[in-house]
Design an enzyme around this catalytic site. Structure first.
Site, PDB file in Angstrom:
ATOM      1  N   HIS A   1      -1.264 -21.160  14.386  1.00 51.13           N
ATOM      2  CA  HIS A   1      -1.181 -19.706  14.577  1.00 51.13           C
ATOM      3  C   HIS A   1      -0.123 -19.336  15.627  1.00 51.13           C
ATOM      4  O   HIS A   1      -0.411 -18.710  16.641  1.00 51.13           O
ATOM      5  CB  HIS A   1      -2.545 -19.138  14.989  1.00 51.13           C
TER       6      HIS A   1
ATOM      7  N   ARG B   1      -3.909 -13.755   7.932  1.00 48.31           N
ATOM      8  CA  ARG B   1      -5.172 -14.200   8.520  1.00 48.31           C
ATOM      9  C   ARG B   1      -5.797 -15.221   7.575  1.00 48.31           C
ATOM     10  O   ARG B   1      -5.631 -15.151   6.361  1.00 48.31           O
ATOM     11  CB  ARG B   1      -6.136 -13.030   8.742  1.00 48.31           C
TER      12      ARG B   1
ATOM     13  N   SER C   1       4.059 -15.463  16.103  1.00 46.15           N
ATOM     14  CA  SER C   1       4.777 -14.601  17.049  1.00 46.15           C
ATOM     15  C   SER C   1       5.105 -15.316  18.352  1.00 46.15           C
ATOM     16  O   SER C   1       5.427 -14.678  19.354  1.00 46.15           O
ATOM     17  CB  SER C   1       3.960 -13.339  17.334  1.00 46.15           C
TER      18      SER C   1
ATOM     19  N   ARG D   1       0.824  -1.208   0.000  1.00 47.07           N
ATOM     20  CA  ARG D   1       0.000   0.000   0.000  1.00 47.07           C
ATOM     21  C   ARG D   1       0.858   1.259   0.000  1.00 47.07           C
ATOM     22  O   ARG D   1       0.506   2.270  -0.566  1.00 47.07           O
ATOM     23  CB  ARG D   1      -0.907   0.027   1.236  1.00 47.07           C
TER      24      ARG D   1
ATOM     25  N   ILE E   1       0.721 -16.252   6.476  1.00 44.91           N
ATOM     26  CA  ILE E   1       0.970 -15.967   7.897  1.00 44.91           C
ATOM     27  C   ILE E   1       0.190 -14.727   8.347  1.00 44.91           C
ATOM     28  O   ILE E   1       0.449 -14.178   9.405  1.00 44.91           O
ATOM     29  CB  ILE E   1       2.490 -15.794   8.181  1.00 44.91           C
TER      30      ILE E   1
END
Length: 314
Positions: A279, A231, A282, A180, A229
């Site tokens: 998930h 969603r 992190s 973006r 990685i």
């Protein structure tokens, strides 16, 4: 003078963060996962703030039910698609998150997931422990090398940039990306057509939901490896399963999926060319502790009417 009340929506927050909060708040730990919606609505009433994670839905009903005392939501995550931003703005509630903190460790997970999928590590491990490892031809369990390949990153923000830096050491042929912030060098359609390895690391919103859709999956190379990685809803999972069943793409590595946790009867679980992680992008002790502390400091900043360390501008 009594302290304002704070609700922590999970039971596994590091003590370092809880201790910080208890200096300024009356802290109540109440695990949303173990409670009904009615119980949650009762608990949030009268709270100054809520400490939560992506597994806790913060919708308008909850925000409204908390009442005028609610001033802040602190989410222990980079993403905030679980929070109703329109309702937050409507009721004047501030939102803190943990942007940038987990970028490096998520990038580490991404590279590991990419290699494990491309080189068929899980499939090879299964063959070893089930006795399938025998004398065979020289191409048995051969995967694909990242070296000299074209890698595409969908969403080259902080995490994507960290992934790109790590990929440089693998002597890849070309790096494609969409972003973006800067003018992308390729369109998303060109990226999925040209890449040998496709990494999805864009944030989930209305514009990016199913950004990897049926048409774009159909454009991928037959040996392409797709890694997500970000969603789960960034990918049309039904279309992905179809493509895997028909061997139209080489393999998939997912740290995120739909729904979470993934039901044990989901077709992805039984596929040999799929690597699934629960998930844990992190999930390093150091990173999770830092994320918890920053979330606590974000909440405290609102009490002090000061700038958060990481605030979402609503």
């Amino acid at each position: 003078m009594s302290k304002p009340q704070l609700l922590v929506a999970m039971s596994s927050v590091p003590d370092l963060a809880i201790d910080l909060l208890r200096e300024r708040f009356e802290v109540e730990v109440f695990d949303f996962k173990q409670a009904s919606k009615e119980e949650i609505l009762n608990k949030v009433h009268g709270k100054f703030g809520i400490f939560c994670s992506p597994w806790h839905e913060i919708d308008e009903e909850l925000i409204k039910n908390a009442g005028s005392s609610l001033k802040v939501i602190g989410t222990m995550s980079v993403g905030y698609d679980h929070v109703d931003l329109i309702a937050m703005k409507k009721y004047g509630v501030r939102l803190g998150h943990t942007s940038n903190i987990s970028s490096e460790v998520i990038a580490e997970t991404t590279i590991g997931l990419l290699i494990a999928t491309a080189r068929r590590f899980f499939e090879a491990n299964h063959a070893l422990i089930t006795g399938e490892w025998k004398d065979s031809d020289i191409f048995w369990m051969c995967g694909r090398s990242i070296r000299n390949s074209i890698v595409g990153i969908v969403g080259c923000g902080n995490i994507g940039i960290s992934i790109a830096k790590k990929l440089n050491s693998f002597n890849i042929s070309q790096l494609l990306y969409t972003s973006r912030g800067e003018k992308p060098e390729v369109t998303i359609d060109e990226l999925v057509e040209q890449s040998d390895f496709i990494i999805v690391s864009v944030a989930l919103n209305e514009d990016t939901k199913y950004i990897i859709n049926r048409k774009r999956i159909a454009k991928m190379k037959s040996h392409a490896v797709l890694v997500n990685i970000g969603r789960g809803e960034l990918i049309d999972q039904d279309a992905l399963i179809e493509a895997l069943r028909e061997n139209r793409i080489g393999g998939v590595g997912l740290d995120v999926m739909t729904p979470e946790p993934l039901p044990l009867d989901n077709p992805l679980i039984k596929m040999t060319n799929v690597v699934l992680l629960p998930h844990i992008g992190s999930s390093s002790i150091e990173t999770r502790t830092e994320m918890a502390v920053v979330t606590a400091k974000n909440i405290i900043a609102v009490l002090d009417n000061s700038a958060m360390t990481k605030e979402v501008q609503l």
